[in-house]
Design an enzyme around this catalytic site. Structure first.
Site, short mmCIF file in Angstrom:
data_model
loop_
_atom_site.label_atom_id
_atom_site.label_comp_id
_atom_site.label_asym_id
_atom_site.label_seq_id
_atom_site.Cartn_x
_atom_site.Cartn_y
_atom_site.Cartn_z
N ASN A 8 -39.42 18.86 -12.32
CA ASN A 8 -39.29 17.90 -12.95
C ASN A 8 -40.37 17.57 -14.33
OD1 ASN A 8 -39.42 15.20 -13.03
ND2 ASN A 8 -39.02 14.21 -11.14
N ARG A 10 -41.78 15.50 -15.65
CA ARG A 10 -42.60 14.38 -15.59
C ARG A 10 -43.06 14.25 -14.02
NH1 ARG A 10 -38.27 9.46 -15.29
NH2 ARG A 10 -40.51 8.54 -15.51
N CYS A 11 -43.12 15.47 -13.71
CA CYS A 11 -43.91 15.20 -12.29
C CYS A 11 -45.41 16.50 -12.87
CB CYS A 11 -43.13 15.77 -11.53
SG CYS A 11 -44.75 16.47 -10.21
N SER A 12 -46.62 15.17 -12.30
CA SER A 12 -47.53 16.29 -13.39
C SER A 12 -48.15 17.71 -12.21
CB SER A 12 -48.81 15.67 -12.78
OG SER A 12 -49.11 15.05 -11.35
#
Length: 116
Positions: A8, A10-12
């Site tokens: 993902n 958007r996931c750090s």
């Protein structure tokens, strides 16, 4: 060696895991799991590769959706939990790296190094 990354962007932690793989010279096959339609067989295989005891271990248990769907109900079977992930891929923990018959959740990202 083909390495897959359920990712993902958007996931750090997912981005950190991708960067770690890239730094090791690995260009993984990136699977944007939020856009991916999982089959039951695929989830069961992933579960087996992760060597977990419950599908809940591969789910985002702190997510509001998990609570809303009452997936903490102890009467739910593994197949019930897999069906929930099939219906809502956002329930799947991220990132997950797969290397052959082994897989690892990248929390922390360095944990995936054990299967490379």
């Amino acid at each position: 060696m083909t390495i897959a990354l359920y990712h993902n962007p958007r996931c750090s932690k997912s981005r950190e895991t991708l960067n770690l793989l890239t730094e090791k010279g690995i260009q993984p096959n990136i699977i944007l799991y939020l856009d991916h339609s999982f089959s039951l067989a695929e989830l069961q295989a992933l579960f087996q590769k992760l060597a977990l005891t419950s599908p809940r271990e591969m789910m985002r248990k702190k997510d509001d959706l998990y609570r809303t769907l009452q997936l903490d109900n102890p009467e739910l079977t593994n197949d019930d939990l897999f069906q929930a992930i099939m219906a809502h891929s956002a329930l799947l923990e991220r990132p997950i790296v797969v290397n052959g018959n082994k897989a690892k959740i990248g929390r922390p990202p360095e944990s995936v190094l054990s299967i490379l």
